[in-house]
Every structure is written in structure tokens, then in C-alpha cells.
Write an enzyme that holds these catalytic residues in place. Structure first.
Site, PDB file in Angstrom:
ATOM      1  N   LYS A  53     125.809  73.345  57.064  1.00  0.00           N
ATOM      2  CA  LYS A  53     126.602  72.112  57.220  1.00  0.00           C
ATOM      3  C   LYS A  53     126.441  71.223  55.985  1.00  0.00           C
ATOM      4  CE  LYS A  53     126.444  72.258  62.266  1.00  0.00           C
ATOM      5  NZ  LYS A  53     125.778  71.831  63.504  1.00  0.00           N
ATOM      6  N   GLN A  97     121.430  67.688  65.546  1.00  0.00           N
ATOM      7  CA  GLN A  97     121.532  69.105  65.905  1.00  0.00           C
ATOM      8  C   GLN A  97     120.897  69.359  67.281  1.00  0.00           C
ATOM      9  OE1 GLN A  97     123.262  71.336  64.265  1.00  0.00           O
ATOM     10  NE2 GLN A  97     122.634  73.183  65.333  1.00  0.00           N
ATOM     11  N   ASP A 120     130.419  64.861  66.127  1.00  0.00           N
ATOM     12  CA  ASP A 120     130.284  65.955  67.087  1.00  0.00           C
ATOM     13  C   ASP A 120     131.227  65.770  68.276  1.00  0.00           C
ATOM     14  OD1 ASP A 120     128.664  68.149  66.827  1.00  0.00           O
ATOM     15  OD2 ASP A 120     126.829  67.116  67.407  1.00  0.00           O
TER      16      ASP A 120
END
Ligand code: GUN
Length: 299
Positions: A53, A97, A120
């Protein structure tokens, strides 16, 4: 034989558009999109995801920062870091995460991210906007957004008259995926582990989306001839044919046999997987455009 939907190619075209949008935002306003990724603990698979990422963010021309916190980080420390990132004007996207180590409670952490920076798409504000059909002002969860883009490549943006079945009802994927299909006018069934006669439910699907986390569970006789099959599963299984102790990645769909029946199908790897990171970059540039008071591009 089914058309193979090339997620790598689709992701590359999203990344190219994001890179261009990032460069024009910076040249017009001086704002450089900023993405902060937070990882707690030392799970190797999570670190590999987070590293890719970060690399992709740099490739898109973003400011990219990573906070790696030790496995014994407290809830308070983690939420304090998120609060600092919320207040940092050079950061437009924050991603924590998942999964978090067991002693941490993910839900309040997700809720502590400012909805405008929740790239997200997991905050209830963003989840709620998808649920109410507002796809324009929030941020859409990356994997369903990417899977949807692949569906659109086959069927266009209007899915009127098509039956869609999503297997799996997680907040991270199944629920938002069902809602995106519904917003595109598909007739949606959300199936899950308690669904009776799952095979016959799936055989009704013009668009079949599998996100169950069970290797090769969806067999050819679950697939309606000509259907579009989107495989969201990533399962590592033993591959003794490659040598002792070797493994391979497989999806939730028995690919070889399903490809004989389907009209179009995503492979694993190389299908939905690459789309997740691409849509994360898309969400970050969208968030940066909004902060700069400019109309965000669509992807
Ligand atoms: N872990 C696996 N997939 C994801 C994702 O899309 N977002 C976050 N935050 N963690 C993940």
C-alpha cells in the site's frame, strides 16, 4: 469458456487515472494527497499488504507514511495516534490495518477515524451512506468498490433485470457489496453460512460474488451458464504437486470447472485482489480533492 476478467489490467488503469488526478491537484492547488497506514503487531502477511500500500501510494505521487506499532500497544495509544492523524492537514486518508491483535477492540478504533479520512470506508457514516444509496459524498469500502468496477466492465453501470447473489455478509465486504449491487438496480440476494440449499440459490445468479473464505467451495454446478463470477476469496492451500511443503493461492470458486460454465470470471490471484489497493488510492485522492474544495474525480 469464460472471459477472464483481468484485475491487474483494470487496477493499472485506475492507478494511472489516480496518478494523473493527484498530479493535477498538486499543480492546481499545491495539495499533495497524503495517506497514513497504521499497523499493530508483526503479522507477516499484514506487513506485506501494508508495504505494498505504501509503495503504491508513492507511485501515485502521494505523501505516504506508515506507523508500525508494537503488538502490545494499548487501545488508548492507538486511538491517540488516530486522533493526531485526524488533526494533521497533510493527511487525507487513514487506514488501520485489520485484523488488530486480540487484546484490541477494532470497532472504536474504526469509529475514531474521521469519516472524511476513512479511506477504508468502514466508519458507520460511510457504511450508512452506502446503505441509504448516497454513493456520491462518502467513501466506499475498497474491495467492494473494486469488485463492482469489474462487474461494471462486463455489464455496464446499470444492472437492471439481473439477479446478483453475494455469498458472505461481512461488514468489510459482503454487506457493502450487496448494497452497491442494489444501488446499481440488481435484484440482490445476500447468502451466508445459514442459507438453505446454497447451490440452488447461486444457480439463480447472473452475477455471483463469492466471499466466504473457503477454498474452492463454489463448484461448476452452482454457476448459471453464462453468469459473471467474481471471486473475492484468497486462500492459501497445500500444493504437494509443486513439491513438499509448497502452497498456492486459490479463491472461493473452483476456478477451472466454473470457467467452463461461466460467461466471465475473475482469476485468483490477479482478479479482485489488485483492485483493493487501486481503490484505496482512488479514495485517498478523492478525499484530498474534497479537502481542497474541488470536485472529486470518479473511477
Ligand atoms: N485487512 C484485510 N483487508 C483489509 C482492508 O481492506 N482494510 C483494512 N484496514 N485491513 C484489511
Amino acid at each position: 469458456m469464460a472471459v477472464v476478467i483481468d484485475g491487474k489490467e483494470a487496477a493499472a488503469s485506475v492507478i494511472a487515472a489516480v496518478t494523473e488526478a493527484s498530479a493535477s491537484l498538486e499543480s492546481e492547488t499545491g495539495v499533495k494527497p497524503g495517506l497514513a497506514v497504521v499497523i499493530v503487531g508483526d503479522d507477516p502477511a499484514s506487513h506485506a499488504y501494508v508495504n505494498s500500500k505504501g509503495k503504491m501510494a508513492k507511485q501515485c505521487g502521494f505523501k505516504s507514511i506508515q506507523h508500525s506499532l508494537p503488538a502490545d500497544t494499548s487501545q488508548e495509544t492507538l486511538e491517540k495516534l488516530v486522533a493526531e492523524l485526524n488533526a494533521d492537514p497533510s493527511i487525507h486518508g487513514i487506514l488501520v490495518q485489520l485484523p488488530l491483535p486480540k487484546h484490541l477492540n477494532a470497532e472504536p478504533v474504526i469509529l475514531s477515524v474521521s469519516p472524511e479520512k476513512d479511506v477504508d470506508g468502514l466508519h458507520v457514516v460511510n457504511a450508512g451512506k452506502i446503505a441509504t444509496g448516497d454513493l456520491a459524498t462518502g467513501l466506499i469500502s475498497c474491495t467492494p468498490a473494486g469488485a463492482m468496477l469489474l462487474v461494471n466492465r462486463i455489464h455496464g453501470r446499470d444492472l437492471s433485470g439481473l439477479n446478483a447473489v453475494v455469498i458472505g455478509r461481512s461488514n468489510l465486504f459482503g454487506k457493502p457489496m450487496g448494497l452497491l449491487l442494489l444501488a446499481a438496480n440488481a435484484t440482490v440476494t445476500m447468502a451466508h453460512s445459514k442459507t438453505k440449499d446454497l447451490g440452488s440459490v447461486c444457480r439463480n445468479a447472473d452475477i455471483l460474488v463469492a466471499a466466504v473464505g473457503r477454498p474452492q467451495m463454489v463448484k461448476a454446478d452452482w454457476v448459471k451458464p453464462g453468469a459473471t463470477v467474481i471471486d473475492v476469496g484468497i486462500n492459501r492451500v497445500a500444493a504437494p504437486d509443486k513439491g513438499e511443503g509448497k502452497t498456492r493461492l486459490v479463491g472461493d470458486v473452483a476456478y477451472a470447472e466454473a470457467a467452463e460454465v461461466a460467461g466471465a470470471i475473475t482469476p485468483v490471484p490477479g482478479g479482485v485482489g489488485p483492485m483493493t489497493i487501486a481503490m484505496l488510492m482512488a479514495n485517498t485522492v478523492i478525499a484530498a480533492y474534497r479537502t481542497a474544495g474541488k470536485t472529486a474525480p470518479g473511477f
